[in-house]
Write an enzyme that holds these catalytic residues in place. Structure first.
Site, mmCIF file in Angstrom:
data_model
loop_
_atom_site.group_PDB
_atom_site.id
_atom_site.type_symbol
_atom_site.label_atom_id
_atom_site.label_comp_id
_atom_site.label_asym_id
_atom_site.label_seq_id
_atom_site.Cartn_x
_atom_site.Cartn_y
_atom_site.Cartn_z
ATOM 1 N N HIS A 1 0.831 -1.203 0.000
ATOM 2 C CA HIS A 1 0.000 0.000 0.000
ATOM 3 C C HIS A 1 0.870 1.260 0.000
ATOM 4 O O HIS A 1 0.651 2.172 -0.819
ATOM 5 C CB HIS A 1 -0.905 -0.022 1.232
ATOM 6 C CG HIS A 1 -1.810 1.155 1.356
ATOM 7 N ND1 HIS A 1 -3.136 1.105 1.004
ATOM 8 C CD2 HIS A 1 -1.584 2.436 1.781
ATOM 9 C CE1 HIS A 1 -3.698 2.289 1.205
ATOM 10 N NE2 HIS A 1 -2.774 3.121 1.685
ATOM 11 N N GLU A 2 1.833 1.326 0.909
ATOM 12 C CA GLU A 2 2.687 2.506 0.975
ATOM 13 C C GLU A 2 3.509 2.668 -0.299
ATOM 14 O O GLU A 2 3.770 3.790 -0.749
ATOM 15 C CB GLU A 2 3.607 2.432 2.197
ATOM 16 C CG GLU A 2 2.877 2.410 3.539
ATOM 17 C CD GLU A 2 1.965 3.606 3.747
ATOM 18 O OE1 GLU A 2 2.221 4.670 3.157
ATOM 19 O OE2 GLU A 2 0.982 3.466 4.494
ATOM 20 N N HIS B 1 1.653 4.638 -2.900
ATOM 21 C CA HIS B 1 1.848 6.088 -2.801
ATOM 22 C C HIS B 1 3.175 6.489 -3.437
ATOM 23 O O HIS B 1 3.259 7.455 -4.203
ATOM 24 C CB HIS B 1 1.858 6.523 -1.332
ATOM 25 C CG HIS B 1 0.529 6.487 -0.665
ATOM 26 N ND1 HIS B 1 -0.577 7.111 -1.176
ATOM 27 C CD2 HIS B 1 0.130 5.903 0.492
ATOM 28 C CE1 HIS B 1 -1.602 6.928 -0.369
ATOM 29 N NE2 HIS B 1 -1.200 6.196 0.649
ATOM 30 N N HIS C 1 3.340 6.510 -7.228
ATOM 31 C CA HIS C 1 2.632 7.663 -7.790
ATOM 32 C C HIS C 1 3.560 8.880 -7.815
ATOM 33 O O HIS C 1 3.635 9.615 -8.804
ATOM 34 C CB HIS C 1 1.377 7.948 -6.964
ATOM 35 C CG HIS C 1 0.334 8.726 -7.682
ATOM 36 N ND1 HIS C 1 -0.846 9.125 -7.101
ATOM 37 C CD2 HIS C 1 0.279 9.198 -8.952
ATOM 38 C CE1 HIS C 1 -1.565 9.814 -7.973
ATOM 39 N NE2 HIS C 1 -0.912 9.880 -9.094
#
Length: 790
Positions: A566-567, A570, A573
């Protein structure tokens, strides 16, 4: 005012375990899932490793936390993040002063613009102005939260305050707003702007509108006063959240079924005292057989104190007053006008109602199962399900699933930290043509020996970003997994390099390797197509436990694997969206769009073809049996319909609490809370004496935007199924699919309308308008759950 854009923490329930948001800088503010949809849960996994790059060093680097790359021969600090100002705590003041000097020159230039050429440069000048402030605010915010040295923390706080004070002065500078409006009114100016430039101009214009800069002086003073009161009252609400009754004490026989170790810890003589909120109460609601006991715990745990409710309602009323002062119908209208895909409260409700309709048959079936389970256990054919029954019977049904799959749980042995980092590098190599390459850090570059520097390298051998990984637990470190953008991508102009040359002659300035390096404070730059850019610089923080056995690596639970994926969503992106303007770089995009890439990555974490890249036993090299993952998914998503409805109802409450009627004297948050549940909830309703809204801490940080959590879950599910075909036939590791996502969505950051990005990514033109129909369409897709049934 100019607003630098970070990933807002309202949606990131995996990232944020605390209830408060990190410090925000208002206009010039700092940056800061499903895993279902697989083939049959017991499908075999064909394991294959990468042969394109030698990534053994990457794995060893993280599997031996004490290990580091060969030390540099020089001992003198080269600066934190290679920022040459920050070789010691004393450097923070000079760092802040120099950026404030540059910012002041930019402000003077903007205010003095009078020619067409000067007006054409205003957006770029204002974007650089924002970058000057965020260079200090972002880095200092990170240091004072994550650096272990009190001296560094204090110095960073002082520098942060210096810049923050200047920022507040800019918020009252009407001339900046006037000059921007003037530039946007000149056709010869706007015709010369790029699409990205025009987007930034609109964002700046909106920020000025929301800052109430056009109001008379007394109104602006009131605006500042109300903003301060909201912050203070919101902090009181969050920090003072408490139940009306903190503990329940009952005869111990009434707690039959409570987990033995917990019962032993809470028992005193023949009675047992249990807190009404927290993990003990949650465990009791899952395990205690006596229904009346569960009811007492549930009701007490859903009654916030009167002081808590007062603080909440005061905060909501102050927000309503602020919105009216700024010329908005409600706080909801004001918040949703700020870089959101949902442009109005009406659009949010269209999404929520459509999602509720999709979810209705799922939750009705789940409620039927729970009711049947209660009737079966009690042998009462007409027994009704109560609110305090749900957790108890959900746990009973999950226990039945566990009993059918009795296998020894050694899942973590397949997920050493180094193995997972290696797998992420291999995945990004296949999807986007980038990989992680360990690079030794210079003295003073990192803040702790555990921190490892990775260069993100492209197929062409270019470094496209720098990633600092601080993954292991240590005393005093924040337990919250987080992604920090220390420095954004942004084009560096030749005039900035010349300015750096002039500044280099000033006394006390640090030495730099080149003028290009000086223009970025010594931090990493990259030349792309003949243009110099700041490289995205990212810090990734986790709290994974180290292994006390020095002969073994640190292992991750599957939940921690999902957290790391998940991290990294980020981070990817920020890495791929390398824009020319910092205001739209990486995760500085629409607030209700920011969690899409990270939530999408959770799907990859449980995909067989992705796991085949790396998931092998650390000692025997045995491939991971996918059935072990499938059971985890099955259990975690067994009652996803109920979780979805809970989130829908909370999002509706959030919208109602920020609607026009909140400012009325008759507003009662408890009445509104129960009214929404009465109208929209399926199944049993909470007793009228409860007031659970007092524990909804996200109302402070995510006011009017809580729906975004669900919104991005739906979008991530859709992208996973449409673009990556839910992992079918290796689609999750396809370069073609990765390029489709990168070119249509990731690379734009916030520089393009996210609705257009989605429409092209999903090849669905119905999304392009981004109106209420588009929001309803997204809601109608729902959160699909292939593994919902046993």
């Amino acid at each position: 005012m100019i607003s630098s854009r970070g990933p807002r923490l309202w949606v990131c329930t995996r990232c944020v375990r605390r209830v408060t948001k990190p410090r925000q800088h208002r206009r010039w503010e700092s940056t800061t899932a499903s895993a279902a949809g697989k083939p049959h849960p017991f499908s075999p996994v064909q394991h294959a490793t990468s042969g394109r790059h030698d990534d053994a060093v990457l794995r060893k680097l993280f599997d031996s936390p004490g290990r580091s790359l060969p030390a540099m021969f020089q001992k003198k600090s080269q600066g934190l993040f290679r920022n040459r100002y920050l070789t010691s705590p004393q450097g923070f003041e000079l760092f802040a002063q120099k950026n404030l000097e540059k910012a002041t020159r930019i402000v003077k230039k903007v205010l003095g613009a009078s020619t067409v050429d000067e007006y054409r440069a205003i957006v770029r000048d204002m974007d650089r102005l924002s970058d000057m402030l965020c260079r200090v605010l972002d880095l200092c915010d990170f240091v004072r939260m994550a650096h272990p040295s009190p001296q560094f923390q204090h110095a960073a706080s002082v520098a942060w305050s210096m810049v923050y004070q200047y920022m507040n002065q800019l918020n009252t500078m009407v001339g900046l707003s006037d000059q921007l409006h003037k530039a946007m009114s000149i056709p010869e100016v706007t015709a010369a702007w790029s699409e990205e430039e025009s987007t930034v101009a609109e964002l700046l214009k909106l920020d000025f509108t929301k800052s109430a800069v056009k109001l008379p002086q007394w109104s602006r003073d009131k605006f500042v006063e109300l903003s301060s009161q909201i912050s203070e009252t919101g902090s009181k609400f969050v920090q003072g959240m408490a139940p009306e009754t903190s503990t329940i004490t009952l005869p111990s026989h009434r707690f039959y079924g409570l987990y033995p170790s917990l019962a032993a810890a809470l028992k005193f003589r023949n009675k047992l005292s249990i807190p009404t909120v927290g993990s003990e109460a949650a465990a009791a609601l899952q395990s205690v057989y006596d229904e009346e006991t569960r009811k007492e715990i549930y009701v007490a745990g859903h009654q916030a104190s009167r002081a808590t409710i007062r603080h909440l309602e005061s905060m909501l009323k102050l927000r309503a007053e602020l919105a009216r002062l700024a010329g908005f119908q409600s706080h909801g209208h004001m918040a949703l006008k700020d870089r959101m895909m949902a442009k109005s409260p009406a659009s949010v409700m269209e999404f929520l109602l459509a999602l509720r309709e999709h979810n209705t048959p799922i939750i009705q079936e789940e409620l039927r199962e729970l009711t049947d389970k209660k009737r079966e256990r009690l042998s009462v054919s007409d027994a009704q399900l109560r609110p305090w029954d749900k957790d108890f019977y959900m746990e009973k049904i999950r226990a039945d699933i566990r009993s059918r799959v009795r296998q020894e749980d050694q899942l973590a042995a397949f997920f050493s930290v180094g193995t997972v980092m290696q797998g992420l590098s291999r995945l990004f190599d296949r999807l986007y043509g980038i990989r992680f390459v360990p690079r030794e850090s210079t003295p003073g570059e990192t803040w702790h020996p555990d921190v490892k520097r990775l260069d993100v390298v492209s197929d062409q051998g270019d470094t496209v970003a720098v990633l600092y990984c601080d993954l292991f637990y240590r005393a005093g470190k924040s337990p919250n997994p987080a992604h920090f953008t220390i420095r954004c991508s942004r084009q560096i102009l030749s005039s900035e390099i010349a300015e750096a040359g002039a500044d280099a002659e000033a006394p006390g300035m640090p030495s730099f390797d080149s003028l290009e390096s000086a223009a970025n404070d010594g931090m990493e730059t990259h030349v792309r197509d003949g243009t110099l850019y700041q490289l995205p610089t990212i810090a990734l923080i986790c709290d994974f436990p180290k292994n006390d056995n020095a002969r073994e690596p640190a292992f991750l639970s599957f939940n921690s694997v999902e957290t790391l994926f998940h991290e990294m969503g980020h981070a990817i992106h920020s890495i791929l969206a390398r824009t020319a303007f910092q205001n739209v770089s990486g995760t500085r995009c629409a607030t209700d769009f920011a969690e899409l890439p990270s939530t999408l990555m959770e799907h990859f974490a449980a995909d067989p073809s992705v796991l085949s890249l790396f998931a092998r036993h650390w000692k025997t090299d045995t491939p991971l049996p996918y059935s072990m993952i499938a059971e985890r998914i099955l259990l975690s998503k067994r009652f996803e319909g109920m979780d979805t409805e809970h989130q829908i109802l909370l999002a509706m409450v959030d919208q109602a609490y920020h609607s026009p009627g909140v400012g009325d004297a008759s507003f009662d948050s408890t009445r509104v809370f129960h009214d929404i549940h009465e109208r929209f909830a399926h199944g049993p309703k909470d007793p009228p004496e409860t007031c659970w809204q007092g524990f909804f801490g996200h109302l402070h940080s995510y006011g009017s935007t809580y729906y975004s959590y669900l919104f991005d879950r739906v979008l991530a599910e859709r992208v996973w199924r449409v673009v990556f075909r839910a992992g079918e036939a290796g689609a999750a590791v396809s370069r073609e699919n990765g390029e489709r996502l990168k070119e249509n969505l990731l690379k734009w950051g916030g520089g393009r309308d996210p609705w257009l990005c989605l429409a092209e990514t999903l090849q669905d033109e119905r999304l392009a308008p981004g109106d209420e129909k588009s929001m309803a369409l997204v809601g109608s897709w729902g959160i699909k759950d292939d593994l919902h049934r046993a």
